[in-house]
Motif scaffolding. Sequence first.
Motif, mmCIF file in Angstrom:
data_model
loop_
_atom_site.group_PDB
_atom_site.id
_atom_site.type_symbol
_atom_site.label_atom_id
_atom_site.label_comp_id
_atom_site.label_asym_id
_atom_site.label_seq_id
_atom_site.Cartn_x
_atom_site.Cartn_y
_atom_site.Cartn_z
ATOM 1 N N HIS A 98 114.075 38.045 -5.491
ATOM 2 C CA HIS A 98 114.571 37.840 -4.129
ATOM 3 C C HIS A 98 116.037 37.422 -4.116
ATOM 4 O O HIS A 98 116.669 37.429 -3.053
ATOM 5 N N GLY A 410 110.328 30.825 -3.583
ATOM 6 C CA GLY A 410 110.606 31.906 -2.648
ATOM 7 C C GLY A 410 110.335 33.290 -3.175
ATOM 8 O O GLY A 410 110.641 34.277 -2.495
ATOM 9 N N ALA A 412 109.486 36.806 -3.859
ATOM 10 C CA ALA A 412 108.920 37.822 -2.977
ATOM 11 C C ALA A 412 109.806 39.047 -2.998
ATOM 12 O O ALA A 412 110.938 39.011 -3.490
ATOM 13 N N VAL A 417 109.816 40.600 3.101
ATOM 14 C CA VAL A 417 110.140 39.412 3.896
ATOM 15 C C VAL A 417 110.962 39.802 5.116
ATOM 16 O O VAL A 417 110.704 39.349 6.241
ATOM 17 N N ARG A 420 108.858 41.459 7.788
ATOM 18 C CA ARG A 420 107.993 40.526 8.521
ATOM 19 C C ARG A 420 108.805 39.688 9.505
ATOM 20 O O ARG A 420 108.366 39.438 10.634
ATOM 21 N N ASP A 424 108.131 40.050 13.576
ATOM 22 C CA ASP A 424 107.313 38.920 14.018
ATOM 23 C C ASP A 424 107.159 38.964 15.545
ATOM 24 O O ASP A 424 108.140 39.024 16.281
ATOM 25 N N ALA A 440 116.150 37.003 3.960
ATOM 26 C CA ALA A 440 115.218 37.482 2.930
ATOM 27 C C ALA A 440 115.868 37.524 1.562
ATOM 28 O O ALA A 440 115.217 37.208 0.548
ATOM 29 N N GLY A 444 114.079 34.378 0.105
ATOM 30 C CA GLY A 444 112.741 34.883 -0.161
ATOM 31 C C GLY A 444 111.762 34.376 0.883
ATOM 32 O O GLY A 444 112.078 34.301 2.071
ATOM 33 N N THR A 445 110.579 33.948 0.451
ATOM 34 C CA THR A 445 109.567 33.479 1.405
ATOM 35 C C THR A 445 109.960 32.177 2.081
ATOM 36 O O THR A 445 109.384 31.829 3.120
ATOM 37 N N PHE A 448 110.586 32.006 5.815
ATOM 38 C CA PHE A 448 109.560 31.726 6.826
ATOM 39 C C PHE A 448 109.630 30.269 7.287
ATOM 40 O O PHE A 448 109.265 29.961 8.423
ATOM 41 N N ASP A 449 110.083 29.364 6.405
ATOM 42 C CA ASP A 449 110.291 27.976 6.823
ATOM 43 C C ASP A 449 111.414 27.898 7.856
ATOM 44 O O ASP A 449 111.340 27.118 8.817
#
Length: 516
Positions: A98, A410, A412, A417, A420, A424, A440, A444-445, A448-449
């Motif tokens: 990522h 993170g 991914a 990412v 998504r 969303d 992203a 990385g993930t 989402f935070d």
Amino acid sequence: MTIATRDLRAATREELSGTGYDLLVIGGGILGIAVTWMACQAGLRAAMVDAGDFAGATSSASSKLVHGGLRYLQNGNLKLVAENHRERRALGADVAPHLVKPLQFVVPIYRGGPHGAAKLGAGVFLYSALSAFGDGLGRLITPRQAVAKVPALRTDGLRAAAVYGDHQMNDSRVAVMTVRAAVDAGAVVLNHAEVVGLRTRSGQVCGAELRDRLNGSEFGVEARLVLNATGPWVDRLRRMEDPGAAPSVRLSKGAHLVLRRDEPWKAALTTPIDRHRVAFAIPWEDHLLLGTTDEAYEGDPAEVRATDADIDQILAEAGLSVRTDRLRREDITYAFAGLRVLPGGPGDVAAARRETVVTRGRGGMLSVAGGKWTTYRHIGRHVLNTLSRLPGRPLGDDLADILPAVPLPGLASPDAVAMRLWTDREPGARMEPLVARHLATHYGTIAFDLARLIREDPALGERIHPGGPDIWAQAVYARDHEWAATVDDVVRRRTTLTVRGLDTPQVRERISALLT
């Protein structure tokens, strides 16, 4: 600082001063970060401090490359290139896909240049073979094919070009994520904490006295072993242990420029300058990164900067292969410089070996400097094994030679990412594609935070500056979860505002208010 930040730093100081550690790492550049991460993976109790920010000096002033080292081939060091390739592929595939991404490089071959087509063609083929052709086949291409990849390529005198594959990254983000990985593994860390003295017991270094540079408070840390990983300042700390310590390293300055880019590039440029040096022109963060210089430096490491002479040199060398109408001074958004730490000795710094220097002082402190970003995990493991072999083997047995592919936080696919985030359907959470892609490829993930922060406060989804993709959620997240305590921590190392030339006085003022 906010009350929460003050409380967190106070709690960290209390933990550092009230706990005995197996290892205290002084210096939060990538070398110190790597050793701390490896130590915690090995089950040791480790702490790390830095007088500035994590990766605040040379570790965030690199050429942003994760590479095998094409120029090492001419020295016949095939084993080193193969080892670098293995680690490069591990970072790009298993540890940080990522954050580390593949990039193709074009080497233009001009009439009268330092290398001919046959030599470069054979070189890039061997380079790709040492990488098990994981990035495609290194080969020669025609001038027309080269221009299709790099539209700004200078074509007069262009006979052919060679292509090969490597990787690139945002070094600041990789460093911050590695600090987080170390903390997740049990490390205690504090930035802006300056060593003002070393603790000794029976003539042996057993810790350090520190001062929090943000509020002036002083505290101490006890440790069975102390590692000096302060980079350009390595000899300064060695002289705290032994005032008569002879110099162990010399410094070389590498300067870079960041320019606005008018058109997309599908590849980067590697331009041979002479037998030892190449110049890079690299598409990076929607801009163009140029560099680097390589000259001896004897000044204060804290004062290193890109001078007017550096800027002239970088533009002139880039102009060997990039059309001059794409190298306008008014398009420069940022100029920076870092210091390579090289083994002491005579000779031109450009020809000096890029190797890790390890020394042990009379008080038992181990000092380590040098190395490179690509192999930072291996260097961390090597230093930790060296520590384990000191008299008494205070850190236990050697660690395994093979590095486990422990991923950075993170992990991914950036594409997954970004998609998504972009699609969303929750109210207030959907992001525009440019911002989604930016988050992203930098989190990385963990992106989402940031999306959750935006759902709680939609204003955090606004761009910090309309000219770039960084958003206010990043600044808040940097403050609360990434140890950002100053404006520079945020604009230069947690976001891309500075490199894009977007850290305006108004932006800096608003971020300062956010941190206060």
